[in-house]
Design an enzyme around this catalytic site. Sequence first.
Site, mmCIF file in Angstrom:
data_model
loop_
_atom_site.group_PDB
_atom_site.id
_atom_site.type_symbol
_atom_site.label_atom_id
_atom_site.label_comp_id
_atom_site.label_asym_id
_atom_site.label_seq_id
_atom_site.Cartn_x
_atom_site.Cartn_y
_atom_site.Cartn_z
ATOM 1 N N ASP A 122 0.843 -1.192 0.000
ATOM 2 C CA ASP A 122 0.000 0.000 0.000
ATOM 3 C C ASP A 122 0.880 1.244 0.000
ATOM 4 O O ASP A 122 1.712 1.418 0.888
ATOM 5 C CB ASP A 122 -0.942 0.003 1.207
ATOM 6 C CG ASP A 122 -2.130 0.933 0.994
ATOM 7 O OD1 ASP A 122 -2.463 1.225 -0.172
ATOM 8 O OD2 ASP A 122 -2.733 1.366 1.995
ATOM 9 N N TYR A 124 1.168 5.667 -0.630
ATOM 10 C CA TYR A 124 0.649 6.841 0.095
ATOM 11 C C TYR A 124 0.791 8.042 -0.824
ATOM 12 O O TYR A 124 1.321 9.070 -0.455
ATOM 13 C CB TYR A 124 1.512 6.980 1.363
ATOM 14 C CG TYR A 124 0.957 7.812 2.494
ATOM 15 C CD1 TYR A 124 -0.315 7.571 3.007
ATOM 16 C CD2 TYR A 124 1.728 8.800 3.095
ATOM 17 C CE1 TYR A 124 -0.806 8.306 4.072
ATOM 18 C CE2 TYR A 124 1.252 9.547 4.161
ATOM 19 C CZ TYR A 124 -0.013 9.289 4.650
ATOM 20 O OH TYR A 124 -0.495 10.014 5.721
ATOM 21 N N HIS A 129 -4.172 14.012 1.107
ATOM 22 C CA HIS A 129 -4.472 13.127 2.234
ATOM 23 C C HIS A 129 -3.324 13.157 3.242
ATOM 24 O O HIS A 129 -3.542 13.321 4.445
ATOM 25 C CB HIS A 129 -4.693 11.698 1.709
ATOM 26 C CG HIS A 129 -4.795 10.656 2.786
ATOM 27 N ND1 HIS A 129 -5.917 10.501 3.574
ATOM 28 C CD2 HIS A 129 -3.908 9.724 3.211
ATOM 29 C CE1 HIS A 129 -5.719 9.508 4.430
ATOM 30 N NE2 HIS A 129 -4.499 9.021 4.243
ATOM 31 N N ARG A 138 0.381 16.703 13.505
ATOM 32 C CA ARG A 138 1.531 17.628 13.588
ATOM 33 C C ARG A 138 1.141 18.935 12.898
ATOM 34 O O ARG A 138 1.524 19.180 11.761
ATOM 35 C CB ARG A 138 2.756 17.050 12.863
ATOM 36 C CG ARG A 138 3.308 15.749 13.431
ATOM 37 C CD ARG A 138 4.444 15.211 12.561
ATOM 38 N NE ARG A 138 4.007 14.961 11.190
ATOM 39 C CZ ARG A 138 3.383 13.850 10.784
ATOM 40 N NH1 ARG A 138 3.158 12.873 11.630
ATOM 41 N NH2 ARG A 138 3.004 13.719 9.525
ATOM 42 N N GLU A 194 -11.030 3.994 2.912
ATOM 43 C CA GLU A 194 -10.029 4.781 2.196
ATOM 44 C C GLU A 194 -10.275 4.614 0.698
ATOM 45 O O GLU A 194 -10.283 3.487 0.191
ATOM 46 C CB GLU A 194 -8.600 4.355 2.567
ATOM 47 C CG GLU A 194 -8.228 4.798 3.975
ATOM 48 C CD GLU A 194 -6.755 4.637 4.315
ATOM 49 O OE1 GLU A 194 -6.088 3.786 3.694
ATOM 50 O OE2 GLU A 194 -6.273 5.352 5.214
ATOM 51 N N ASP A 228 -9.410 0.496 1.199
ATOM 52 C CA ASP A 228 -8.511 0.002 2.249
ATOM 53 C C ASP A 228 -9.104 0.357 3.619
ATOM 54 O O ASP A 228 -8.732 1.341 4.243
ATOM 55 C CB ASP A 228 -7.132 0.650 2.055
ATOM 56 C CG ASP A 228 -6.113 0.151 3.058
ATOM 57 O OD1 ASP A 228 -6.263 -0.985 3.540
ATOM 58 O OD2 ASP A 228 -5.161 0.903 3.354
ATOM 59 N N GLN A 235 -5.258 1.953 14.847
ATOM 60 C CA GLN A 235 -4.102 2.506 14.129
ATOM 61 C C GLN A 235 -3.325 3.514 14.997
ATOM 62 O O GLN A 235 -2.098 3.466 15.072
ATOM 63 C CB GLN A 235 -4.603 3.203 12.858
ATOM 64 C CG GLN A 235 -3.505 3.723 11.939
ATOM 65 C CD GLN A 235 -4.082 4.392 10.685
ATOM 66 O OE1 GLN A 235 -5.293 4.389 10.471
ATOM 67 N NE2 GLN A 235 -3.224 4.945 9.865
ATOM 68 N N TYR A 239 0.596 2.235 15.595
ATOM 69 C CA TYR A 239 1.368 2.472 14.360
ATOM 70 C C TYR A 239 2.814 2.856 14.568
ATOM 71 O O TYR A 239 3.618 2.751 13.635
ATOM 72 C CB TYR A 239 0.661 3.493 13.459
ATOM 73 C CG TYR A 239 0.962 4.950 13.732
ATOM 74 C CD1 TYR A 239 0.341 5.624 14.774
ATOM 75 C CD2 TYR A 239 1.850 5.643 12.926
ATOM 76 C CE1 TYR A 239 0.609 6.945 15.013
ATOM 77 C CE2 TYR A 239 2.130 6.984 13.156
ATOM 78 C CZ TYR A 239 1.501 7.636 14.213
ATOM 79 O OH TYR A 239 1.778 8.956 14.436
ATOM 80 N N LYS A 248 -5.315 -2.342 9.634
ATOM 81 C CA LYS A 248 -5.481 -2.285 8.181
ATOM 82 C C LYS A 248 -5.691 -3.661 7.550
ATOM 83 O O LYS A 248 -6.035 -3.737 6.380
ATOM 84 C CB LYS A 248 -4.231 -1.664 7.542
ATOM 85 C CG LYS A 248 -3.963 -0.235 7.973
ATOM 86 C CD LYS A 248 -4.710 0.744 7.093
ATOM 87 C CE LYS A 248 -4.238 2.157 7.338
ATOM 88 N NZ LYS A 248 -4.896 3.090 6.428
HETATM 89 CA CA CA Z 1 -4.287 2.908 2.659
#
Ligand code: CA
Length: 431
Positions: A122, A124, A129, A138, A194, A228, A235, A239, A248
């Site tokens: 997967d 990114y 996003h 952050r 997702e 997804d 998460q 993570y 996931k």
């Molecule tokens: Ca994903």
Amino acid sequence: MIIDATHDPELASWVESANATDADFPIQNLPFGRFRAAASDPWRIGVAIGDQVLDLQATGLVTHGDMNQLMALSPADRSSLRHALSSGLRRGSAHEKAWRAALRPTAEVQLGVPCTIGDYTDFYVGIHHATTVGRLFRPDNPLLPNYKWVPIGYHGRASTILPSGQGFARPQGQLKGATDEAPRLAPTERLDFELELGLFIGRGNPLGQAIPMASAEQHLFGITLFNDWSARDIQAWEYQPLGPFLSKNFASTVSPWLVTMEALAPFRRAFTRPEGDPAPLPYLDDEANRRGGAFDIALEVRLQSRAMREAGLPPHVISHSNFADAAYWTAAQLVAHHTVNGCALASGDLFGSGTLSGPRPEQAGSLLELTQGGKQRIALPGGETRAFVEDGDSVTLAGRCSRNGFRSIGFGPCEATVMPADAGTGGRTAP
Ligand code: CA
């Protein structure tokens, strides 16, 4: 991947349902998938045409039912197969009589995951996003410094990729609120979708041989829709430092039809980056990629709650986006990057694109973004609201390519309904 006679907008099929202007599968599309009449039957390779499936073996164009083998064909053989299908399915074809016997109504067959998926990665690539989600964690530094240099990804799990239409139970996992002293085991309270695309590898590469940009697209077979599913609370707790794990890998939904790179040829777009952004390193850059490495694929997310279903209300569009506007990296760059260290890809490997959120808030490809982490609930027809996905909710992804002077093509639905945690594996112990 050139535009040729198979893309001619004037072409019509003797399968009349394929000629409707809003058909996902006109004769210009010709996507491949796997179907069977009953669960006890072996999978067969089919081509979607209108509301029918053409049994490829029954036409004599292939002698087997192994989709991965078909996906590994050379680019020249793939092109010949597409031309043979286009010619046999068009009005006036001498094959009409014989091929009519090879048609099955799509509504009467079971459609599966399109091939055997060996490995799943997967990515990114959705920069909007990554920025929006990064900002939730952050606020001062939403995008990490590697993002514009490295196509970020992680290795996922192929065993829980489900065909469209297969529901799943809400997963349980470790949840820990910000003020909780210790985590607890419970069904997720922040289940999300997702909006992604699935990029499928056709021909693999031998271990140790990187695929250069110049031939990267020859190793891609086709594209599907890909949801997804993600448990945001699981998460958030699990993570760090190695990335997503059980949040996931409980379910991902893939649409049944592989829309081929050939079918997508008319819908290419130039790949550009905003002024001032770094140029990709040379191994991720070439002229063809700059000229037409992006794909114009309009995407949509629809949600239908159980109450909406019972009241006869149709699925409600909650987001819309476009692959070309959302992605910071192209499909070719993902193939080149994945293999630059010598990693071997195999026919049927799947790359998830990452969540494809557009630049505007209403174009977000997940509820995490649409609701600002659950703080701003969205309204549904019938008076309900949602922060995250609830039991009984059905989420459908849709995709369509349109361009003046060409027939529009679609991807077919990518749908799944979430069941309560005690309805299946979630919250239960295996015997
Ligand atoms: Ca994903």
